[in-house]
Design an enzyme around this catalytic site. Structure first.
Site, mmCIF file in Angstrom:
data_model
loop_
_atom_site.group_PDB
_atom_site.id
_atom_site.type_symbol
_atom_site.label_atom_id
_atom_site.label_comp_id
_atom_site.label_asym_id
_atom_site.label_seq_id
_atom_site.Cartn_x
_atom_site.Cartn_y
_atom_site.Cartn_z
ATOM 1 N N ASP A 19 0.702 -1.392 0.024
ATOM 2 C CA ASP A 19 0.115 0.058 0.008
ATOM 3 C C ASP A 19 0.966 1.378 0.034
ATOM 4 O O ASP A 19 1.843 1.346 0.452
ATOM 5 C CB ASP A 19 -0.919 -0.106 1.102
ATOM 6 C CG ASP A 19 -2.188 0.938 1.150
ATOM 7 O OD1 ASP A 19 -2.265 1.202 -0.273
ATOM 8 O OD2 ASP A 19 -2.716 1.417 1.833
ATOM 9 N N ASN A 67 -10.690 -2.703 -5.579
ATOM 10 C CA ASN A 67 -10.040 -1.574 -6.403
ATOM 11 C C ASN A 67 -10.747 -1.398 -7.772
ATOM 12 O O ASN A 67 -10.477 -0.250 -8.370
ATOM 13 C CB ASN A 67 -8.686 -2.089 -6.482
ATOM 14 C CG ASN A 67 -7.891 -2.120 -5.414
ATOM 15 O OD1 ASN A 67 -7.077 -2.791 -5.183
ATOM 16 N ND2 ASN A 67 -8.136 -0.956 -4.306
HETATM 17 C C1 IPE Z 1 -5.469 -2.869 -0.357
HETATM 18 O O1 IPE Z 1 -4.930 -1.442 -0.593
HETATM 19 C C2 IPE Z 1 -5.086 -3.555 -1.764
HETATM 20 C C3 IPE Z 1 -4.026 -3.590 -2.240
HETATM 21 C C4 IPE Z 1 -2.898 -3.348 -1.897
HETATM 22 C C5 IPE Z 1 -3.964 -4.276 -3.648
HETATM 23 P P1 IPE Z 1 -6.119 -0.407 -0.582
HETATM 24 O O2 IPE Z 1 -5.371 0.809 -0.667
HETATM 25 O O3 IPE Z 1 -7.189 -0.854 -1.715
HETATM 26 O O4 IPE Z 1 -7.087 -0.700 0.891
HETATM 27 P P2 IPE Z 1 -7.872 0.583 1.782
HETATM 28 O O5 IPE Z 1 -8.532 1.184 0.741
HETATM 29 O O6 IPE Z 1 -6.640 1.364 2.333
HETATM 30 O O7 IPE Z 1 -8.267 -0.516 2.795
HETATM 31 C C1 IPE Z 2 -1.543 0.113 -3.316
HETATM 32 O O1 IPE Z 2 -1.326 1.450 -3.353
HETATM 33 C C2 IPE Z 2 -1.813 -0.519 -4.621
HETATM 34 C C3 IPE Z 2 -3.121 -0.915 -5.144
HETATM 35 C C4 IPE Z 2 -4.175 -0.934 -4.255
HETATM 36 C C5 IPE Z 2 -3.259 -1.131 -6.604
HETATM 37 P P1 IPE Z 2 -2.688 2.564 -3.446
HETATM 38 O O2 IPE Z 2 -2.923 2.792 -4.703
HETATM 39 O O3 IPE Z 2 -3.795 2.123 -2.459
HETATM 40 O O4 IPE Z 2 -1.998 3.747 -2.772
HETATM 41 P P2 IPE Z 2 -2.487 4.992 -1.542
HETATM 42 O O5 IPE Z 2 -2.971 4.142 -0.546
HETATM 43 O O6 IPE Z 2 -3.548 5.399 -2.315
HETATM 44 O O7 IPE Z 2 -1.484 5.692 -1.262
HETATM 45 MG MG MG Z 3 -4.062 2.267 -0.709
#
Ligand code: IPE
Ligand code: IPE
Ligand code: MG
Length: 242
Positions: A19, A67
């Protein structure tokens, strides 16, 4: 199932909630997809470091079923990046003895993405050093729901006796049936939640949270997490042996 590492201090299976890509990009005045590109670099780095550490399975949360709710451009950029990365990385993965696997609901993924999944899995099928498992269109509740549906169907057809259903049988019917449960679950990016990741499998996993954003996670970061793991005392509900 692979044999347990002799050294209990080394987690055999590490799972990572990668993340922080979006924030990493925004902090630099870039668009969010740039963060995902930097995230792929981190995957390459961490995979190499995991081999050195002696990790045998590395599950990477790549795209959750939730996502899909992100802006269309970002979702498309992630899917495109996956396909491009398969082309760019496969030769190196093969030469390093890496066996890549994908875990998740493939039915909602495009034909093109499915093609690249088949390609990376078949081209790296002989790898024996480490198995990275990319959780793509994955979420725990979805996985468990699909498993229940499938098992209920077999019960209805008289092929599965309800009294034979044990927690092992459920594990054997999840997407993750070929892998041991994760010993260590790492979440980067500073949040303290599982976000629908490996909820069944992580019943007794050690959890490790770090504020480091995924694109900044490197071999030292992985080593620190494994050191923290080595200092943990896994009791599984028992009392400590004297
Ligand atoms: C979890 O991260 C999913 C992945 C790393 C693929 P998210 O960014 O989607 O999770 P939340 O929204 O912070 O819970
Ligand atoms: C994790 O990084 C990757 C995916 C969920 C695909 P994020 O895209 O959630 O990054 P933040 O949490 O918005 O910084
Ligand atoms: Mg995230």
């Amino acid at each position: 199932m692979a044999k347990q590492n002799i050294d209990k201090k080394i987690p055999q299976h590490v799972a990572i909630i990668m993340d922080g890509n979006g924030r990493w990009a925004q902090q630099r005045g870039m668009e969010r997809p740039e963060g995902h590109i930097a995230g792929v670099e981190a995957v390459r780095r961490v995979l190499k470091a995991a081999v050195v550490e002696g990790v045998k399975y590395l599950t990477l949360y790549t795209f959750s079923t939730e996502n899909w709710g992100r802006p269309k451009e970002e979702v498309e950029a992630i899917m495109e990046l996956f396909c491009k990365s398969v082309v760019a990385e496969t030769p190196e993965l093969k030469s390093q003895g890496v066996r890549a696997k994908i875990m998740g609901d493939r039915s909602a993924l495009s034909e093109k993405v499915n093609h690249y999944i088949d390609r990376i899995e078949s081209e790296t099928a002989d790898g024996e050093r480490i198995t990275p498992i990319f959780a793509l269109n994955y979420s725990s509740r979805h996985e468990i729901t699909e498993t229940f549906k499938q098992m209920a169907q077999r019960v209805a057809e008289g092929k599965l006796a309800p009294e034979s259903i044990t927690s092992e049988v459920i594990s054997q019917n999840l997407y993750s049936c070929d892998y041991p449960d994760p010993d260590l679950v790492i979440r980067t990016g500073g949040e303290y939640r599982l976000s629908n990741f490996l909820m069944w499998q992580s019943a007794y996993s050690e959890l490790y949270f770090t504020p480091t954003l995924w694109p900044d996670f490197d071999k030292e970061s992985l080593h620190e997490a494994i050191e923290a793991y080595a200092g943990r005392n896994r009791r599984y509900g028992l009392v400590e042996a004297k």
